[in-house]
Design a protein around this motif. Structure first.
Motif, mmCIF file in Angstrom:
data_model
loop_
_atom_site.group_PDB
_atom_site.id
_atom_site.type_symbol
_atom_site.label_atom_id
_atom_site.label_comp_id
_atom_site.label_asym_id
_atom_site.label_seq_id
_atom_site.Cartn_x
_atom_site.Cartn_y
_atom_site.Cartn_z
ATOM 1 N N LEU A 65 0.831 -1.205 0.000
ATOM 2 C CA LEU A 65 0.000 0.000 0.000
ATOM 3 C C LEU A 65 0.867 1.257 0.000
ATOM 4 C CD1 LEU A 65 -2.919 0.923 -0.044
ATOM 5 C CD2 LEU A 65 -2.933 0.864 2.460
ATOM 6 N N ARG A 66 1.987 1.206 0.713
ATOM 7 C CA ARG A 66 2.912 2.339 0.685
ATOM 8 C C ARG A 66 3.427 2.595 -0.733
ATOM 9 N NH1 ARG A 66 5.572 -0.405 5.279
ATOM 10 N NH2 ARG A 66 4.838 0.512 7.227
ATOM 11 N N VAL A 104 -6.153 9.375 -1.852
ATOM 12 C CA VAL A 104 -5.592 9.383 -3.208
ATOM 13 C C VAL A 104 -6.560 8.730 -4.188
ATOM 14 C CG1 VAL A 104 -3.756 8.427 -4.674
ATOM 15 C CG2 VAL A 104 -3.179 9.419 -2.444
ATOM 16 N N ARG A 133 -4.107 6.732 1.603
ATOM 17 C CA ARG A 133 -4.237 6.121 0.275
ATOM 18 C C ARG A 133 -5.685 6.140 -0.205
ATOM 19 N NH1 ARG A 133 0.304 7.280 0.114
ATOM 20 N NH2 ARG A 133 2.068 5.931 -0.426
ATOM 21 N N TYR A 141 -1.137 -2.880 -7.262
ATOM 22 C CA TYR A 141 -1.346 -3.084 -5.829
ATOM 23 C C TYR A 141 -1.978 -4.451 -5.571
ATOM 24 C CZ TYR A 141 -3.299 -2.595 -1.136
ATOM 25 O OH TYR A 141 -3.639 -2.803 0.177
ATOM 26 N N LEU A 167 1.880 2.384 -3.495
ATOM 27 C CA LEU A 167 0.903 2.997 -4.391
ATOM 28 C C LEU A 167 1.327 4.436 -4.679
ATOM 29 C CD1 LEU A 167 -1.968 2.149 -5.587
ATOM 30 C CD2 LEU A 167 -2.908 3.581 -3.775
ATOM 31 N N PRO A 220 0.853 8.089 -5.883
ATOM 32 C CA PRO A 220 -0.186 9.081 -6.183
ATOM 33 C C PRO A 220 -0.004 9.756 -7.546
ATOM 34 C CG PRO A 220 0.613 9.343 -3.936
ATOM 35 C CD PRO A 220 1.545 8.387 -4.617
#
Length: 203
Positions: free
Chosen positions: A76-77, A139, A136, A92, A79, A81
Motif C-alpha cells: 500500500l505504501r 488518493v 491512500r 497493488y 501505491l 499518487p
C-alpha cells in the motif's frame, strides 16, 4: 571504555532463528497452543538460550507481529499518487497477492491475531494502519473524483483487495482441495483478480 557495537553476527543469527521458529510454531499452533519449549526446539536452541534473546512467548509473538504488519503495509505504501490510476491499483492487487503467496505463515499469523480481537496490535491498527489507509483512500478518492477510476468507496475497495488476495494464503487447503492438484491457484488468481478489478475500476 570499550565501544558497544551492538549485537554480534551470532546474536543476530540466533535472534532470526528464534523468530523463524516462532513463525512456524505460531502459524501452526496459534498463540495459545505455542510454547517456549516448542519454539526453542524448532530453533535448535535450549530454552535458557532462547530466553536470553526474548523474555517471553509474548515478546517473540509481538516482535513477529511488528515485522508482519510492516511488511503487510509495503504494497500500500508503494501505491504512487503520481502514477496512472488503473495501473497503480492493478499493481497493488498483484503485490498483495504475491505477498500472500510468498508469506503464507505471516498471513495466517496476522489473521489469527485479528480474529482474536487484535489484543497486541490494537494501537498499531488504529494509528499506523489507519493513517496509511486513510491517506491512500484519499488518493483513490481523488482519482475517482477526476473520472480516472470508476466510483466506489475507497476504504471498502481496499478491504476487498485484502480479502480477495489473502484468502488464497489463509484458506490454502480449501482452495487446493476445490481446484485439485493439477491447477495453480496463484497463477489463476492473478489472472482472475486482474480481470475482476479491471472491470470494476475502469471508468
Amino acid at each position: 571504555m570499550a565501544k558497544d557495537d551492538g549485537p554480534t553476527r551470532i546474536q543476530r543469527d540466533r535472534r532470526l532463528r528464534i523468530l523463524e521458529a516462532g513463525l512456524d510454531v505460531f502459524a501452526a499452533e496459534g498463540f495459545r497452543g505455542a510454547t517456549l519449549d516448542g519454539i526453542a526446539r524448532q530453533a535448535g536452541l535450549s530454552k535458557p538460550n532462547l530466553l536470553y534473546y526474548f523474555a517471553s512467548k509474548e515478546a517473540i509473538f509481538r516482535a513477529l507481529l511488528d515485522l508482519v504488519l510492516d511488511t503487510w503495509l509495503d504494497p500500500l505504501r508503494a501505491l504512487d499518487p503520481q502514477g496512472e490510476p488503473l495501473r497503480e491499483m492493478l499493481e497493488y492487487v498483484r503485490r498483495k497477492l504475491r505477498l500472500a503467496r510468498d508469506h503464507p505463515r505471516e498471513s495466517r499469523l496476522f489473521a489469527g491475531e485479528i480474529l482474536h480481537g487484535a489484543p497486541r496490535l490494537g494501537d498499531a491498527l488504529s494509528v499506523d494502519l489507519k493513517r496509511l489507509v486513510d491517506g491512500r483512500a484519499g488518493v483513490i478518492a481523488g482519482w475517482m473524483a477526476r473520472g480516472r477510476l470508476a466510483p466506489s468507496d475507497p476504504h471498502h475497495l481496499i478491504f476487498s483487495i485484502w480479502a480477495l488476495t489473502q484468502h488464497y494464503a489463509d484458506f490454502d487447503v480449501q482452495v487446493r482441495a476445490v481446484l485439485g492438484p493439477d491447477r495453480d491457484p496463484w497463477a489463476e488468481a492473478e489472472a482472475h483478480l486482474t480481470t475482476h478489478f479491471t472491470r470494476l475500476l475502469t471508468p
